[in-house]
Design an enzyme around this catalytic site. Structure first.
Site, PDB file in Angstrom:
ATOM      1  N   GLU A 257      31.534  47.687  34.469  1.00 29.08           N
ATOM      2  CA  GLU A 257      31.593  46.845  33.418  1.00 29.08           C
ATOM      3  C   GLU A 257      31.818  47.464  32.007  1.00 29.08           C
ATOM      4  OE1 GLU A 257      32.048  43.759  34.399  1.00 29.08           O
ATOM      5  OE2 GLU A 257      31.422  44.059  36.355  1.00 29.08           O
ATOM      6  N   GLU A 286      41.290  45.145  34.598  1.00 35.20           N
ATOM      7  CA  GLU A 286      40.499  46.054  35.944  1.00 35.20           C
ATOM      8  C   GLU A 286      40.968  47.414  35.972  1.00 35.20           C
ATOM      9  OE1 GLU A 286      38.243  44.172  37.218  1.00 35.20           O
ATOM     10  OE2 GLU A 286      37.972  45.068  39.091  1.00 35.20           O
TER      11      GLU A 286
HETATM   12 ZN    ZN Z   1      36.137  44.065  36.782  1.00 30.29          ZN
END
Ligand code: ZN
Length: 494
Positions: A257, A286
């Site tokens: 995160e 991502e």
């Molecule tokens: Zn993620």
């Protein structure tokens, strides 16, 4: 009294875009609060308030006045180009359809929760059929695309096509299936034996991510059942995590995160409160989280520095664990049923499965009724395992309940891009391993800021990737990384 001079069109446009950005920040804050602080009684009213906010934001984003301003200002400005793109796309979808998608998606969540609890796909089927029907109608709003799935993909991965994803995933799949089979055939390394005190885990995670760039003046770490990150503004980053005594997985989730947070934190301040002030795509986002979690956080140099510190916090659990055994344990690869629990090597196979099914659903070559059977067949084909029930199969993810088709590919695209960036960073930073082994993460962070973060949405994901790595989207660096890593860790033959 002379009337005040009217601000010029460009200033008016910027003010409108700043307002849209602020509305996004407010929605983010409400969502963050909902998942971290809100008492259960807030759920109903919060849902209504968020719907109101969503409607206001949609009205502003599609306002004819915004379109008129966009028509009068310089179309060559990247800000204007992106604002025009967002505005046009939002206007293409009729308000009634957008509202119906939101309403049906929200209603389906409750149906899905119950169906998953009872492992009863038939109970979920009508809701999913409705969602699929609405997504088909959404795709029809973009008749110029080559494939109806392109319209869904574009919401998360601008300019990416279904054909491109299909080609890249086919190559990834061809490499991953034999690799994960070979690993699964090797004896499994022993797992770490806890317990790992959750308070100590939180402190360890904080110590690590502070070295990444988490700064208490501009970041928070709070508890949430499903970890996520959100940027209220570039100087107000909210990261959430969850720790459990049985493993250190919560520490890795925080690294993940914080990778997302570093992206938002690193966007050029000049782009703040504009259309360009966030990440380029979900896949690019991502790539940042995966890079910190896996390529840094599961590497040998990294733990050369951090394992001694972790041992101080968990002397009973880690005192007798060597660096090599620790690395083998946190890099265990096993085909499993649940995507969110999957390891670095098998994760993308879970995503490929969902992508292939979603495309078939959109093409109409697969019906919703046939979905569980198709799911189970693909699990066997890709991961070699049997699915015991739909709760641990086709019903496991929330995305289809929301009607979010087109989202899943971004997870695997993130893995692919992370490995490409990692290769480029290692070329530019020859001392990277030594820096990580010394606990110095600043050179890598600054490299990412320079090549990825600061650009925000100024460049398209493919432009960004090309400038940073000199290459197109390519799964080979990921396959090479996994192959080299696991051959060494599992001592597999060549
Ligand atoms: Zn993620």
């Amino acid at each position: 009294m002379p009337s005040p001079e009217l601000p010029d069109a460009s200033a008016q446009l910027r003010a409108r875009l700043a307002e849209l950005s602020d509305l996004g920040g407010i929605a983010g804050l409400m969502g963050w609060d909902q998942q971290t602080m809100m008492p259960p009684g807030g759920a109903g009213p919060r849902g209504a308030a968020m719907e109101t906010l969503e409607r206001i934001a949609h009205e502003r984003a599609t306002a004819p006045e915004l379109g008129a301003l966009l028509d009068t200002v310089d179309g060559g400005d990247p800000l204007v180009r992106m604002a025009r793109r967002d505005h046009d796309r939002a206007r293409r979808v009729p308000v009634e359809l957008a509202a119906e998608i939101a309403r049906v998606g929200a209603d389906a969540i409750g149906v899905w929760i119950q169906a998953r609890e009872e492992s009863d796909f038939a109970a979920f089927r009508p809701a999913l059929e409705r969602n699929l029907e609405l997504r088909r109608r959404y795709a029809e709003c973009f008749p110029e695309v080559d494939h109806p799935y392109d319209a869904l993909l574009d919401r998360f991965e601008p300019d990416m096509t279904t054909a491109q994803v299909r080609e890249v995933f086919a190559r990834l799949r061809a490499g991953l299936v034999p690799l994960t089979e070979a690993i699964a055939a090797a004896p499994a390394p022993p797992l770490l034996q806890g317990p790992f005190d959750v308070g100590e885990q939180r402190e360890l995670a904080l110590e690590i991510v502070r070295a990444f760039g988490f700064d208490d003046a501009e970041w928070r770490l709070d508890r949430a059942v499903h970890p996520f990150a959100c940027a209220i503004s570039p100087t107000d980053i909210r990261v959430t995590g969850r720790f459990d005594e049985g493993s250190l997985s919560g520490v890795f989730a925080v690294m993940h995160e914080v990778g997302h947070g570093l992206y938002e934190h690193g966007v050029d301040p000049e782009l703040a409160r504009t259309t360009l002030g966030s990440g380029a795509s979900l896949g690019m986002h991502e790539s940042q989280s995966r890079l910190w979690e896996n390529l840094v956080g599961r590497s040998e140099p990294f733990w050369r520095h951090w394992l001694p510190r972790a041992r101080e916090r968990f002397p009973a659990a880690l005192g007798g664990v060597s660096l090599e055994d620790f690395l083998r344990a946190v890099n265990v690869v096993r085909p499993t049923l649940i995507r969110v629990e999957a390891d670095e090597a098998t994760y993308s196979l879970h995503v490929i499965l969902r992508f292939e099914l979603e495309v078939a659903l959109m093409e109409g070559t697969l019906s919703v009724a046939e979905l569980p059977e198709a799911w189970n067949a693909k699990m066997k084909e890709l991961l070699g395992i049997d699915v015991p029930d739909d709760a641990r199969g086709v019903l496991q993810d929330i995305h289809w309940a929301h009607g979010e088709l087109g989202y899943f590919p971004t997870y695997a695209l993130g893995n692919i891009v992370a490995a490409q960036l990692w290769r480029a960073a290692r070329t530019d930073l020859p001392a990277l391993d030594d820096q990580l082994a010394a606990g110095d993460h600043a050179p890598l962070r600054e490299w990412l800021r320079e090549h990825v973060h600061r650009h925000g949405r100024l460049l398209t994901p493919s432009e960004l990737l090309h400038r940073a790595t000199g290459a197109e989207l390519d799964p080979q660096p990921l396959l090479d990384h996994l192959d080299a890593k696991y051959r060494a860790l599992y001592r597999l033959g060549a």
